[in-house]
Design a protein around this motif. Structure first.
Motif, mmCIF file in Angstrom:
data_model
loop_
_atom_site.group_PDB
_atom_site.id
_atom_site.type_symbol
_atom_site.label_atom_id
_atom_site.label_comp_id
_atom_site.label_asym_id
_atom_site.label_seq_id
_atom_site.Cartn_x
_atom_site.Cartn_y
_atom_site.Cartn_z
ATOM 1 N N LEU A 84 8.278 -8.391 -0.421
ATOM 2 C CA LEU A 84 9.625 -8.139 0.090
ATOM 3 C C LEU A 84 9.934 -6.645 0.176
ATOM 4 O O LEU A 84 10.490 -6.159 1.159
ATOM 5 C CB LEU A 84 10.654 -8.858 -0.802
ATOM 6 C CG LEU A 84 10.642 -10.391 -0.759
ATOM 7 C CD1 LEU A 84 11.649 -10.948 -1.767
ATOM 8 C CD2 LEU A 84 10.954 -10.886 0.640
ATOM 9 N N VAL A 85 9.591 -5.912 -0.894
ATOM 10 C CA VAL A 85 9.855 -4.468 -0.891
ATOM 11 C C VAL A 85 9.022 -3.753 0.159
ATOM 12 O O VAL A 85 9.488 -2.861 0.866
ATOM 13 C CB VAL A 85 9.602 -3.892 -2.306
ATOM 14 C CG1 VAL A 85 9.692 -2.364 -2.284
ATOM 15 C CG2 VAL A 85 10.582 -4.465 -3.303
ATOM 16 N N SER A 86 7.746 -4.158 0.307
ATOM 17 C CA SER A 86 6.864 -3.504 1.279
ATOM 18 C C SER A 86 7.327 -3.757 2.709
ATOM 19 O O SER A 86 7.254 -2.865 3.573
ATOM 20 C CB SER A 86 5.424 -3.992 1.081
ATOM 21 O OG SER A 86 4.991 -3.715 -0.240
ATOM 22 N N ALA A 87 7.814 -4.965 2.964
ATOM 23 C CA ALA A 87 8.238 -5.282 4.327
ATOM 24 C C ALA A 87 9.636 -4.767 4.627
ATOM 25 O O ALA A 87 9.999 -4.565 5.794
ATOM 26 C CB ALA A 87 8.173 -6.801 4.537
ATOM 27 N N GLY B 84 19.287 1.236 -0.869
ATOM 28 C CA GLY B 84 18.732 -0.119 -0.897
ATOM 29 C C GLY B 84 17.430 -0.203 -1.664
ATOM 30 O O GLY B 84 17.144 -1.198 -2.338
ATOM 31 N N LEU B 85 16.608 0.855 -1.571
ATOM 32 C CA LEU B 85 15.327 0.823 -2.266
ATOM 33 C C LEU B 85 15.513 0.825 -3.778
ATOM 34 O O LEU B 85 14.721 0.247 -4.517
ATOM 35 C CB LEU B 85 14.483 2.025 -1.831
ATOM 36 C CG LEU B 85 13.061 2.109 -2.413
ATOM 37 C CD1 LEU B 85 12.266 0.859 -2.006
ATOM 38 C CD2 LEU B 85 12.370 3.370 -1.953
ATOM 39 N N ALA C 220 1.381 -0.983 -4.770
ATOM 40 C CA ALA C 220 1.637 -1.630 -3.480
ATOM 41 C C ALA C 220 2.864 -1.024 -2.797
ATOM 42 O O ALA C 220 2.914 -0.896 -1.561
ATOM 43 C CB ALA C 220 1.819 -3.136 -3.699
ATOM 44 N N LEU C 221 3.856 -0.635 -3.597
ATOM 45 C CA LEU C 221 5.045 -0.013 -3.012
ATOM 46 C C LEU C 221 4.708 1.340 -2.378
ATOM 47 O O LEU C 221 5.199 1.675 -1.297
ATOM 48 C CB LEU C 221 6.121 0.165 -4.090
ATOM 49 C CG LEU C 221 7.398 0.866 -3.633
ATOM 50 C CD1 LEU C 221 8.082 0.074 -2.535
ATOM 51 C CD2 LEU C 221 8.343 1.061 -4.826
ATOM 52 N N MET C 222 3.849 2.120 -3.023
ATOM 53 C CA MET C 222 3.455 3.401 -2.438
ATOM 54 C C MET C 222 2.703 3.201 -1.128
ATOM 55 O O MET C 222 2.864 3.975 -0.179
ATOM 56 C CB MET C 222 2.584 4.183 -3.433
ATOM 57 C CG MET C 222 3.309 4.626 -4.705
ATOM 58 S SD MET C 222 4.718 5.713 -4.386
ATOM 59 C CE MET C 222 6.082 4.568 -4.559
ATOM 60 N N LEU C 223 1.854 2.179 -1.084
ATOM 61 C CA LEU C 223 1.176 1.876 0.178
ATOM 62 C C LEU C 223 2.183 1.483 1.253
ATOM 63 O O LEU C 223 2.036 1.828 2.427
ATOM 64 C CB LEU C 223 0.156 0.748 -0.045
ATOM 65 C CG LEU C 223 -1.035 1.094 -0.954
ATOM 66 C CD1 LEU C 223 -1.918 -0.141 -1.169
ATOM 67 C CD2 LEU C 223 -1.858 2.228 -0.366
ATOM 68 N N ALA C 224 3.228 0.764 0.836
ATOM 69 C CA ALA C 224 4.266 0.391 1.807
ATOM 70 C C ALA C 224 5.016 1.623 2.316
ATOM 71 O O ALA C 224 5.394 1.703 3.490
ATOM 72 C CB ALA C 224 5.245 -0.593 1.162
ATOM 73 N N VAL C 225 5.255 2.600 1.421
ATOM 74 C CA VAL C 225 5.911 3.844 1.847
ATOM 75 C C VAL C 225 5.052 4.578 2.872
ATOM 76 O O VAL C 225 5.542 5.104 3.890
ATOM 77 C CB VAL C 225 6.209 4.729 0.622
ATOM 78 C CG1 VAL C 225 6.682 6.114 1.062
ATOM 79 C CG2 VAL C 225 7.245 4.070 -0.274
#
Length: 215
Positions: free
Chosen positions: A11-14, A34-35, A50-55
């Motif tokens: 959810l956070v990544s998308a 929101g983040l 995974a969150l850093m990859l999403a960033v």
């Protein structure tokens, strides 16, 4: 509803690319904050990775959208700051230069010469002026004498209403003639001043006021 452990990461990544892209396309700002709320759902280290990859993925998406829409990287363009104007330096006006000594002496001699024309001092002033202007040239002496006598005739024969205009014209004429002598002799200003001083004194002492003011 129970959320499985990978669900918060997904959810956070998308969330980041899905919410930022519409704002870029519609040219509207995105409110922050929101983040921070979604980070509270993360519990493990791999979730932060995974969150850093999403960033990184969101950054790539934003750069691509910016290039496609030809927009600057900043959402709000910052106008250039104009340079501060330089302080103006005060301009000092130079005082007007006084006229050269030779021209001053020539003008004064011409005024004195014209002042003697309607007085008994005229024959003496005529002889002195011819000597100054001709400088020993016999042919020039005759021409200068003729012109001086013509100036006197015009002045003494002028109507009262025209006397001042004729007098100024005669002063201008002989001022130019005396000024032309400056290249011939370095002592010309002294000779012109001596002429003016002599006849100014005689006009004040040897000529009656009635003779001076007749014309």
């Amino acid at each position: 509803m129970t959320i499985s452990p990978p669900a918060p990461v997904v959810l956070v990544s998308a969330r980041m690319p899905l919410t930022a892209t519409p704002h870029l396309l519609t040219r509207t700002p995105h409110p922050p904050g929101g983040l921070v709320v979604t980070l509270a759902l993360l519990r493990a280290h791999w979730q932060l990775l995974a969150l850093m990859l999403a960033v990184a993925l969101a950054t790539a998406v934003l750069v691509t959208v910016n290039r496609q829409t030809r927009r600057p990287c900043l959402p709000v363009p910052v106008p250039p700051v104009p340079p501060a104007p330089l302080p103006s330096m005060p301009v000092r006006k130079r005082p007007a230069a006084p006229p050269p000594v030779r021209e001053t002496a020539a003008r004064r001699a011409a005024e004195t010469l014209v002042a003697t024309m309607p007085t008994p001092l005229w024959p003496m002033a005529l002889a002195r002026a011819v000597r100054l202007l001709a400088r020993g040239d016999a042919a020039r002496e005759a021409e200068v004498r003729r012109r001086l006598r013509l100036s006197r005739t015009l002045l003494t024969g002028a109507a009262p209403a025209e006397t001042e205009a004729v007098r100024r014209a005669a002063v201008d004429q002989w001022s130019l003639a005396f000024t032309a002598l400056r290249g011939r002799d370095a002592h010309t200003p002294a000779l012109l001043n001596a002429f003016s001083d002599t006849f100014t004194h005689l006009l004040a002492t040897a000529v009656s006021p009635r003779d001076r003011d007749s014309h």
